[in-house]
Design an enzyme around this catalytic site. Sequence first.
Site, PDB file in Angstrom:
ATOM      1  N   THR A   1       0.823  -1.220   0.000  1.00 20.28           N
ATOM      2  CA  THR A   1       0.000   0.000   0.000  1.00 20.28           C
ATOM      3  C   THR A   1       0.853   1.263   0.000  1.00 20.28           C
ATOM      4  OG1 THR A   1      -1.705  -1.179   1.224  1.00 20.28           O
ATOM      5  CG2 THR A   1      -1.831   1.207   1.252  1.00 20.28           C
TER       6      THR A   1
ATOM      7  N   LYS B   1       7.021   1.571  12.259  1.00 25.21           N
ATOM      8  CA  LYS B   1       6.993   1.940  13.686  1.00 25.21           C
ATOM      9  C   LYS B   1       7.476   0.825  14.585  1.00 25.21           C
ATOM     10  CE  LYS B   1       2.803   0.678  12.096  1.00 25.21           C
ATOM     11  NZ  LYS B   1       1.807   1.156  11.142  1.00 25.21           N
TER      12      LYS B   1
ATOM     13  N   GLU C   1       9.661   9.823   9.666  1.00 23.74           N
ATOM     14  CA  GLU C   1       8.428  10.611   9.847  1.00 23.74           C
ATOM     15  C   GLU C   1       7.189   9.778   9.533  1.00 23.74           C
ATOM     16  OE1 GLU C   1       8.029  14.221  10.801  1.00 23.74           O
ATOM     17  OE2 GLU C   1       6.228  13.052  11.192  1.00 23.74           O
TER      18      GLU C   1
ATOM     19  N   GLY D   1       1.063   9.150   9.718  1.00 27.00           N
ATOM     20  CA  GLY D   1       0.904   9.368   8.279  1.00 27.00           C
ATOM     21  C   GLY D   1       1.469  10.718   7.869  1.00 27.00           C
TER      22      GLY D   1
ATOM     23  N   GLY E   1      -7.205   0.500   2.752  1.00 24.75           N
ATOM     24  CA  GLY E   1      -5.751   0.399   2.923  1.00 24.75           C
ATOM     25  C   GLY E   1      -5.221   1.032   4.195  1.00 24.75           C
TER      26      GLY E   1
ATOM     27  N   GLU F   1      -3.573  -2.598   9.458  1.00 24.38           N
ATOM     28  CA  GLU F   1      -2.447  -3.528   9.423  1.00 24.38           C
ATOM     29  C   GLU F   1      -2.937  -4.848   8.833  1.00 24.38           C
ATOM     30  OE1 GLU F   1       0.773  -2.543  10.619  1.00 24.38           O
ATOM     31  OE2 GLU F   1      -0.344  -0.687  10.482  1.00 24.38           O
TER      32      GLU F   1
ATOM     33  N   ASP G   1      -0.336  -1.112  17.679  1.00 22.47           N
ATOM     34  CA  ASP G   1       0.191  -0.125  16.738  1.00 22.47           C
ATOM     35  C   ASP G   1       0.387   1.225  17.450  1.00 22.47           C
ATOM     36  OD1 ASP G   1       0.493   0.713  13.705  1.00 22.47           O
ATOM     37  OD2 ASP G   1      -0.848   2.184  14.604  1.00 22.47           O
TER      38      ASP G   1
ATOM     39  N   LYS H   1       3.918   3.468  18.393  1.00 22.44           N
ATOM     40  CA  LYS H   1       4.084   4.886  18.037  1.00 22.44           C
ATOM     41  C   LYS H   1       4.313   5.740  19.296  1.00 22.44           C
ATOM     42  CE  LYS H   1       1.233   4.347  13.881  1.00 22.44           C
ATOM     43  NZ  LYS H   1      -0.151   4.316  13.368  1.00 22.44           N
TER      44      LYS H   1
ATOM     45  N   GLY I   1      -3.136   5.286   5.468  1.00 20.92           N
ATOM     46  CA  GLY I   1      -3.420   5.207   4.035  1.00 20.92           C
ATOM     47  C   GLY I   1      -2.153   5.472   3.246  1.00 20.92           C
TER      48      GLY I   1
HETATM   49  N1  HSE Z   1      -2.559   0.708  10.606  1.00 22.68           N
HETATM   50  C1  HSE Z   1      -1.984   1.988  10.846  1.00 22.68           C
HETATM   51  C2  HSE Z   1      -3.090   2.936  11.270  1.00 22.68           C
HETATM   52  C3  HSE Z   1      -1.321   2.463   9.596  1.00 22.68           C
HETATM   53  O1  HSE Z   1      -4.253   2.610  11.049  1.00 22.68           O
HETATM   54  O2  HSE Z   1      -2.818   3.995  11.809  1.00 22.68           O
HETATM   55  C4  HSE Z   1      -0.571   3.750   9.740  1.00 22.68           C
HETATM   56  O3  HSE Z   1       0.482   3.630  10.690  1.00 22.68           O
END
Ligand code: HSE
Length: 362
Positions: A13, A100, A124, A129, A182, A185, A196, A200, A299
Amino acid sequence: MSPLRIALLGFGTVGTSVVHRLTRTDAVRDLVLTGIFDRRADVKRLAHPALRGVAWTTRIEDVLVSDADVVVEAAGGLDPASGWIRDALLAGKSVVTANKQVIARDGEHLLRLAARQGRQLRFEAAIGGAMPIVRAVADGLAGDRLTRIVAILNGTTNAVLSRMDATRCSMDAAIRDAQSRGYAEQDPRLDLDGDDARAKLAILCGLAFGLRVTPTDIAARSAASVSLADVEGARRQGATIRQLAYASHDADTSTLTAWVSPVAVPRHSLFGRTTGPQNAALITGAHAGDIGVSGAGAGGDATAVAVISDLLAVARDRAAVVPPLALTTPKCIRGFGGIADFRVQISDCGFQISDSLFAEAV
Ligand code: HSE
């Protein structure tokens, strides 16, 4: 100066969006795509005949011995991606990554390696994103003493919770929609359970507070069990449910409070108004007070913006050094610190996080 030569690892993606930005007619000046590594390169090459002059390969060794100046790692996952980043730095290439999990686990070591090699490791795209939170925390606010970060850091969970609220659909339907766009994960439980966001937030704790934090040190409550009835119950109370990531640092006692959890927030607050795959963060400094950033958090196209920005930073100054993180381990890490489960919040009809976090105008 000759254009920066770029090899891409992973044509998924994010990789696809990066390739579009690098090769379309409005391609970014000074950046040229020279190679693509993908396990299914043979199939994907046939599907993209327009990518002339790009060397496709299924062998990482080909990338390491190529004349690429920078490797973009968009493959995801911890291993072997972390080893590929290390090997690319050892091969004298700078690296831009959206990963990450790798930065949360190995970032300290890899940044030191990059500095030793006289190369750059930029990330970054790993958080938020297109929302430039890494630069905001590491550079823009470096002159402050940061004390707290409260943020929506997972676009998928935000898209799921806000879609349930807006369309009254089930969580399963909302997850399918996020996957089709998209955002999610490969295993969307990593989004909903908070893994996730924990990765971060752990990176942000390093950048903001200089603390070495392992994602699993951060307390988490899953958003997977939020039901439509919960969402509607929150709505009746003037609230909506969001997955928040919270970290605050008391430097005097070396205590970090950190958690990721679904939280009931007022509908018209900054976080309540953050919908779809948007992310948002309120960063508090001892001197500047609250600083807000927000924007498309997940995305391919949004994440590619951050990747391209990092590539342009390398192209602007190829000799720049991204400072290694000087981290200490906190003496104490606390979890929820009295923040109740969102269902308790809703039944209490109260919002337990300081109202200043929900300021309307940020
Ligand atoms: N799966 C992650 C999210 C992708 O939805 O934030 C971007 O890091």
